[in-house]
Enzyme design. Structure first.
Site, short mmCIF file in Angstrom:
data_model
loop_
_atom_site.label_atom_id
_atom_site.label_comp_id
_atom_site.label_asym_id
_atom_site.label_seq_id
_atom_site.Cartn_x
_atom_site.Cartn_y
_atom_site.Cartn_z
N TYR A 149 25.54 20.16 -24.22
CA TYR A 149 26.37 19.89 -23.06
C TYR A 149 26.18 18.42 -22.68
O TYR A 149 25.38 17.70 -23.28
CB TYR A 149 25.96 20.79 -21.89
CG TYR A 149 26.59 22.16 -21.93
CD1 TYR A 149 27.97 22.30 -21.98
CD2 TYR A 149 25.81 23.32 -21.89
CE1 TYR A 149 28.56 23.56 -22.00
CE2 TYR A 149 26.40 24.57 -21.91
CZ TYR A 149 27.77 24.69 -21.96
OH TYR A 149 28.35 25.92 -21.97
N LYS A 158 33.89 20.83 -29.51
CA LYS A 158 34.20 22.24 -29.22
C LYS A 158 34.98 22.37 -27.93
O LYS A 158 34.51 21.93 -26.88
CB LYS A 158 32.89 23.03 -29.12
CG LYS A 158 33.07 24.49 -28.71
CD LYS A 158 31.75 25.25 -28.77
CE LYS A 158 31.94 26.73 -28.52
NZ LYS A 158 32.00 27.08 -27.12
N ARG A 184 32.37 33.56 -12.64
CA ARG A 184 32.74 34.77 -13.36
C ARG A 184 32.41 35.95 -12.45
O ARG A 184 31.22 36.28 -12.27
CB ARG A 184 31.98 34.88 -14.68
CG ARG A 184 32.31 33.74 -15.59
CD ARG A 184 31.66 33.77 -16.95
NE ARG A 184 31.81 32.44 -17.52
CZ ARG A 184 30.81 31.59 -17.72
NH1 ARG A 184 29.57 31.93 -17.46
NH2 ARG A 184 31.06 30.39 -18.20
N THR A 223 30.16 20.35 -26.56
CA THR A 223 31.05 21.24 -25.81
C THR A 223 31.83 20.44 -24.78
O THR A 223 31.27 19.72 -23.96
CB THR A 223 30.26 22.37 -25.14
OG1 THR A 223 29.68 23.17 -26.17
CG2 THR A 223 31.15 23.26 -24.29
N ARG A 243 35.95 32.53 -20.83
CA ARG A 243 34.92 32.50 -19.78
C ARG A 243 35.08 31.34 -18.80
O ARG A 243 34.34 31.27 -17.82
CB ARG A 243 33.53 32.39 -20.43
CG ARG A 243 33.11 33.63 -21.14
CD ARG A 243 31.86 33.40 -21.97
NE ARG A 243 30.66 33.18 -21.18
CZ ARG A 243 29.90 34.13 -20.67
NH1 ARG A 243 30.24 35.38 -20.82
NH2 ARG A 243 28.81 33.85 -19.99
N TYR A 293 26.77 39.77 -17.82
CA TYR A 293 26.62 38.36 -18.18
C TYR A 293 27.29 38.06 -19.52
O TYR A 293 28.03 37.08 -19.66
CB TYR A 293 25.13 37.96 -18.23
CG TYR A 293 24.95 36.57 -18.79
CD1 TYR A 293 25.48 35.47 -18.13
CD2 TYR A 293 24.28 36.35 -19.99
CE1 TYR A 293 25.36 34.18 -18.65
CE2 TYR A 293 24.14 35.07 -20.51
CZ TYR A 293 24.69 33.99 -19.84
OH TYR A 293 24.58 32.73 -20.36
N GLN A 303 24.32 22.92 -30.32
CA GLN A 303 25.36 22.60 -29.32
C GLN A 303 24.75 21.84 -28.16
O GLN A 303 23.66 22.16 -27.69
CB GLN A 303 25.99 23.91 -28.81
CG GLN A 303 26.96 23.75 -27.66
CD GLN A 303 26.32 23.98 -26.29
OE1 GLN A 303 25.33 24.70 -26.19
NE2 GLN A 303 26.86 23.37 -25.25
N HIS A 362 36.53 29.13 -24.99
CA HIS A 362 35.21 29.52 -24.47
C HIS A 362 35.14 31.05 -24.30
O HIS A 362 34.47 31.55 -23.41
CB HIS A 362 34.95 28.80 -23.15
CG HIS A 362 33.51 28.41 -22.95
ND1 HIS A 362 33.05 27.14 -23.15
CD2 HIS A 362 32.42 29.11 -22.54
CE1 HIS A 362 31.75 27.07 -22.87
NE2 HIS A 362 31.35 28.27 -22.50
C1 LIG Z 1 27.11 34.80 -22.77
C2 LIG Z 1 27.83 33.61 -23.32
C3 LIG Z 1 27.30 32.33 -23.10
C4 LIG Z 1 27.94 31.22 -23.65
N1 LIG Z 1 27.35 29.98 -23.50
C5 LIG Z 1 27.91 28.92 -24.11
C6 LIG Z 1 27.24 27.66 -24.08
O1 LIG Z 1 26.16 27.51 -23.51
N2 LIG Z 1 27.86 26.61 -24.69
C7 LIG Z 1 29.07 26.74 -25.33
O2 LIG Z 1 29.59 25.77 -25.88
N3 LIG Z 1 29.70 27.94 -25.37
C8 LIG Z 1 29.15 29.01 -24.79
N4 LIG Z 1 29.78 30.22 -24.87
C9 LIG Z 1 31.08 30.33 -25.55
C10 LIG Z 1 30.89 30.64 -27.03
O3 LIG Z 1 30.34 29.53 -27.70
C11 LIG Z 1 32.22 30.96 -27.70
O4 LIG Z 1 33.11 29.90 -27.51
C12 LIG Z 1 32.85 32.26 -27.22
O5 LIG Z 1 31.87 33.24 -27.00
C13 LIG Z 1 33.85 32.74 -28.25
O6 LIG Z 1 34.54 33.84 -27.81
P1 LIG Z 1 34.11 35.34 -28.16
O7 LIG Z 1 32.97 35.64 -27.27
O8 LIG Z 1 35.33 36.13 -27.85
O9 LIG Z 1 33.73 35.38 -29.61
C14 LIG Z 1 29.16 31.36 -24.35
C15 LIG Z 1 29.67 32.64 -24.57
C16 LIG Z 1 29.02 33.76 -24.07
C17 LIG Z 1 29.61 35.11 -24.36
#
Ligand SMILES: Cc1cc2nc3c(=O)[nH]c(=O)nc-3n(C[C@H](O)[C@H](O)[C@H](O)COP(=O)(O)O)c2cc1C
Length: 387
Positions: free
Chosen positions: A124, A248, A161, A152, A275, A18, A122, A272
């Site tokens: 949504y 963001k 994913r 976001t 992801r 995850y 943050q 992101h």
């Molecule tokens: C498990 C996970 C859940 C995430 N959930 C959100 C989220 O709910 N909202 C959001 O804006 N970004 C989310 N992100 C993205 C992060 O805010 C961020 O942009 C990203 O992790 C940055 O890249 P890095 O993991 O390489 O540092 C998530 C990232 C991960 C790893």
């Protein structure tokens, strides 16, 4: 990256998959983020005495101990139960920004108690009934003293994913024997779950049944949340929220420009963390053109692929005001449990300070003068026809 290896060994498979998996199956976007950082070179200057440089900075008028922050993470307690509390507490102690994801297992109000000086929130897009939920969250954020609001933008549609799906945790989520066995195989995860309880999206509890199971909460999210904020909606949130507003998910200089014209205070340049879709540029490669377009009018934050203090220095040298990380903080929790986030923050700060020293910079501002070679950079000329 050692923390990542250790986290993989210690966490249940579903938790690691995850937190670590990207869009697209081969994690090309994640690899691109890392590769883009690794390719950036900085040339040092010598000839003066440098004592270990401080890393302090100011973001939106507030003092922090380093231009480093925790990116919002939805459901981080799935990766490591209690993650929100541990991340918030470590960020407060170290005085760096902690962005609570709206999909979290603690309420905004609890997070504000743990991290009053550094809490960002943050959101949504909850567009139903004239953004009733979204606007209520804005009011709660103001009442709780949240220091910055982050909208976001880069999730216009849902993504799949493959690693999450294969691990059995998503599409749809069902707590079955396979997940139970997986959880039992990881004492650190299990113990933390016993201490913190089964994670639920409690920040959204006023809007859904308080006893909703994870599956019901997921269904609620599918029903109520989705899409990218429109320009009109961003303007509306700008009106509703008096504090610093950050968008963001910006990768195009024209979008950055238009957002700035709406009176926002900050941009988060991010893909992101790889992801959402595998084909996006590394956010560090998108930074120079956006920084040039924005020209100091708003604060610029970069995330996606940040793993070290050297990466933070690269972001600052190329025009960012701060660099945030998501996965690196989750790896630290998986590897070291509760004490992981403080360790990660120390690593980032110490490495940033020593990188400054190595490059001959007495302050973080001097990073802007460093000669950088950035092979993957987009320039404004690449966008000329669309601007
Ligand atoms: C498990 C996970 C859940 C995430 N959930 C959100 C989220 O709910 N909202 C959001 O804006 N970004 C989310 N992100 C993205 C992060 O805010 C961020 O942009 C990203 O992790 C940055 O890249 P890095 O993991 O390489 O540092 C998530 C990232 C991960 C790893």
């Amino acid at each position: 990256m050692d923390l990542r290896k250790r986290a993989r060994k210690r966490l249940p498979n579903f938790a690691f998959e995850y937190l670590d998996g990207g869009a697209g199956g081969a994690d090309n976007g994640i690899a691109r983020n890392w590769g883009a950082f690794d390719a950036i070179e900085m040339i040092p200057r010598y000839g003066k005495v440098i004592t270990p440089p401080p890393t302090d900075c100011t973001l939106f008028g507030k003092a922090y101990s380093a231009p480093v922050g925790v990116s919002p993470i939805g459901g981080p307690s799935t990766a490591f139960p209690g993650a929100e509390r541990y991340l918030a507490a470590a960020a407060q102690t170290a005085r760096i920004p902690y962005t609570l994801g709206v999909l979290s297992a603690i309420t905004i109000e609890e997070a504000a108690k743990i991290a009053p000086d550094v809490l960002w929130l943050q959101l949504y897009r909850f567009a139903k009934n004239e953004h009733k939920i979204g606007m209520d969250l804005v009011k709660r954020a103001a009442a709780a003293g949240v220091n910055a609001l982050v909208l976001t933008w880069d999730t216009p549609v849902r993504t799949t994913r493959p690693r999450e799906v294969k691990s059995g945790i998503m599409n749809p989520f069902r707590l079955n024997n396979r997940l139970r066995l997986d959880a039992i195989s990881s004492p650190p995860w299990l113990l933390s779950m016993m201490k913190n309880g089964i994670p639920k999206f409690v920040s959204l509890r006023p809007y859904m049944d308080g006893n909703a199971s994870l599956a019901e909460a997921a269904a609620f999210m599918r029903r109520e949340q989705g899409g990218a904020f429109t320009w009109d909606e961003i303007a509306r949130y700008r009106d509703a929220w008096n504090g610093p507003l950050v968008i963001k998910g910006v990768l195009h200089p024209a979008d950055a420009d238009r957002a700035v014209s709406l009176g926002i205070d900050g941009l988060m340049i991010t893909n992101h963390g790889g992801r959402q879709i595998d084909a996006l540029p590394a956010s560090i490669d998108a930074l120079p053109a956006i920084a040039q377009q924005v020209d100091g009018r708003v604060t610029i934050i970069v995330d996606s692929g940040v793993r070290s203090g050297i990466d933070v220095a690269r972001c600052l040298a190329l025009g960012a005001d701060a660099a945030f990380a998501g996965k690196a903080f989750l790896w630290s929790l998986g590897a070291l449990g509760e004490r992981g986030p403080a360790h990660m923050i120390d690593l980032l700060k110490d490495e940033l300070s020593s990188t400054l020293g190595q490059l001959g910079c007495a302050t973080i501002d001097e990073l802007r003068k460093v000669k950088v070679r950035h092979p993957g950079a987009y320039t404004l000329a690449d966008f000329v026809r669309e601007m």
